[in-house]
Design an enzyme around this catalytic site. Structure first.
Site, short mmCIF file in Angstrom:
data_model
loop_
_atom_site.label_atom_id
_atom_site.label_comp_id
_atom_site.label_asym_id
_atom_site.label_seq_id
_atom_site.Cartn_x
_atom_site.Cartn_y
_atom_site.Cartn_z
CD GLN A 1 -6.91 -4.19 4.37
OE1 GLN A 1 -7.84 -4.84 4.85
NE2 GLN A 1 -7.11 -3.01 3.82
CG HIS B 1 -1.89 1.00 1.37
ND1 HIS B 1 -1.61 2.29 1.77
CD2 HIS B 1 -3.23 0.96 1.14
CE1 HIS B 1 -2.74 2.98 1.78
NE2 HIS B 1 -3.73 2.21 1.40
N1 C6P Z 1 -6.39 0.66 2.80
C1 C6P Z 1 -8.16 0.22 1.24
O1 C6P Z 1 -9.24 0.45 0.71
P1 C6P Z 1 -5.18 4.18 6.90
O2 C6P Z 1 -5.83 4.89 5.75
O3 C6P Z 1 -3.98 4.90 7.41
O4 C6P Z 1 -6.15 3.79 7.98
O5 C6P Z 1 -4.67 2.79 6.32
C2 C6P Z 1 -3.70 2.79 5.33
C3 C6P Z 1 -3.44 1.40 4.87
C4 C6P Z 1 -2.19 0.86 5.10
N2 C6P Z 1 -1.91 -0.40 4.75
C5 C6P Z 1 -2.82 -1.19 4.15
C6 C6P Z 1 -2.44 -2.58 3.79
C7 C6P Z 1 -4.09 -0.68 3.88
O6 C6P Z 1 -4.99 -1.45 3.28
C8 C6P Z 1 -4.41 0.65 4.22
C9 C6P Z 1 -5.74 1.25 3.88
C10 C6P Z 1 -7.70 1.10 2.37
O7 C6P Z 1 -7.45 -0.72 0.89
C11 C6P Z 1 -7.77 2.53 2.02
S1 C6P Z 1 -6.69 2.96 0.71
#
Ligand code: C6P
Length: 414
Positions: free
Chosen positions: A210, A129
């Site tokens: 996740q 990500h």
């Molecule tokens: N993924 C998705 O729809 P935040 O936004 O900081 O709470 O999480 C960021 C983040 C970091 N690592 C992983 C593996 C993630 O999946 C996410 C957030 C969401 O997949 C929003 S892009």
């Protein structure tokens, strides 16, 4: 031979805990298949936050009056729960942040700026990500370290056999990977990567955004040095995240945000930093959010993480089976036994956003886009995918509605 029953949960019954499902969209019941973006909220968590505001609210770690002490106890109880959730050795190693992104930035800035330099290698993966990619790319650039990416195989799994070749003659200093991919659902062998990193004197940073909501995560078993997750993906509120780090690393690090609460002494000549976790918690804490997070952890703990993981495994197996009936669908990612409850796909000749819009009219909510994983999209040779993601409240009938909606999208637009 003793037969152990698989842990189970009753998703139909659990749905009654989630007020969001009391509504319909476009005249249809909500099939919420976007929990990887953010999960829905159980009444138990919402009530815990309301109760805190109504009975225990004051700023924490400041007042000497009874109400402020009660608020502080509530915040610290949530820290204890977060600590036990990931089997962290000590609660002071648990830092409250805004979200997983801030947790990962904290490590990249506060550890990376001091410890990286020319000749060092920061290794991320092609599956990351952006939150565990961009901060490292930026800090590597600032410090002169080299920024590299462990590639994926065609099935969406990490090429661990390429580790040595990718690092080459550089000195590996950071290995940063997710435990579960938000795009493909791939479950990564973080324990093996951590062992490899430590043999070379590198730190292991695990993005568990996740994973923590869906399975039992144990920082000691993983052998990582830092682990990040967000409250909002695990039935908790938005606005709170967690960073766990090994105490000796956190103690040696510079602070990330500066200001109130994180200091010991402030003089014109010099300021000294507070003890853990306060050194990394500048400003007023996300107090009600922490209480909500604690209630969400209790809620999930009562259901059982083994049961949640098993439920999602059955759903993903079912979904992959149902999708295999559709010749016009391309599926991405590994087989069900090596993936979490996430299915990414494309429909021949139909843009992912159009698929998602047709599904919306059917009351089915999925995400379409690059999922903050542009390097992965480049690897897959697409600009975007559709993604359906499951949680404890997902039922197989919603997957049937997803598949029927995809058929309809293909018929209308394909
Ligand atoms: N993924 C998705 O729809 P935040 O936004 O900081 O709470 O999480 C960021 C983040 C970091 N690592 C992983 C593996 C993630 O999946 C996410 C957030 C969401 O997949 C929003 S892009």
């Amino acid at each position: 031979m003793a037969v152990t029953a698989k842990p189970t949960l009753d998703a139909d019954k659990l749905r009654a805990d989630f007020p969001i499902f009391d509504q319909s969209f476009h005249g249809k019941p909500l099939a919420f298949l976007d929990s990887a973006a953010s999960s829905q909220k159980p009444r138990q968590m919402l009530e815990a936050m309301t109760r805190f505001y109504e009975t225990s609210y004051a700023n924490v770690h400041r007042g000497v009056y009874q109400l402020a002490e009660r608020a502080t106890e509530a915040l610290e109880a949530a820290r204890e729960k977060s600590c036990r959730l990931i089997n962290a050795p000590e609660a002071r190693e648990v830092i409250f942040t805004r979200n997983a992104t801030e947790s990962l930035n904290l490590v990249a800035y506060a550890w990376g700026l001091t410890n990286l330099g020319p000749g060092d290698v920061v290794l991320v993966t092609e599956l990351e990500h952006h939150s565990n990619f961009v901060p490292w790319q930026y800090i590597a650039g600032r410090t002169g370290a080299s920024f590299r990416m462990l590639p994926l195989d065609a099935g969406g799994e990490l090429r661990l056999d390429e580790l040595e070749a990718v690092v080459g003659r550089g000195t590996a200093k950071v290995v940063a990977t997710n435990l579960v991919s938000n795009s493909l659902g791939t479950v990564n062998d973080v324990a093996r990567l951590a062992a490899w990193a430590h043999e070379r004197g590198a730190i292991m940073v695990c993005d568990a955004a996740q994973a923590v909501p869906h399975k039992r995560v144990d920082v000691l078993a993983l052998g990582c040095d830092f682990l990040a997750f967000s409250g909002h993906k695990l039935c908790g509120p938005s606005g709170i995240g967690v960073l766990w780090g090994r105490a000796e690393l956190l103690e040696a690090m510079e602070p990330f945000l500066l200001g109130g609460h994180m200091i010991k002494k402030v003089r014109l000549e010099e300021t000294t930093w507070g003890d853990l976790p306060h050194k990394f918690e500048a400003g007023t804490a996300p107090m009600a959010e922490a209480v909500g997070l604690g209630a969400a952890i209790d809620y999930l703990g009562e259901i059982g993480f083994e049961a949640i993981e098993q439920h999602e495994h059955e759903l993903v197996e079912y979904a992959l089976g149902r999708f295999s009936e559709l010749p016009s669908v391309t599926l991405y990612g590994p087989p069900a036994d090596r993936r979490a409850g996430i299915v990414s796909f494309n429909v021949d000749g139909v843009h992912p956003h159009d698929v998602a819009q047709i599904l919306d009219l059917e009351g089915v909510a999925i995400r379409a886009g690059h999922h903050c994983c542009q390097p992965l999209m480049t690897k897959l040779g697409v600009a975007a995918t559709n993604r359906a993601s499951f949680y404890l409240y997902t039922v197989p009938e919603e997957i049937d509605r997803l598949v029927e909606g995809v058929r309809k999208a293909k018929k209308l637009l394909g």
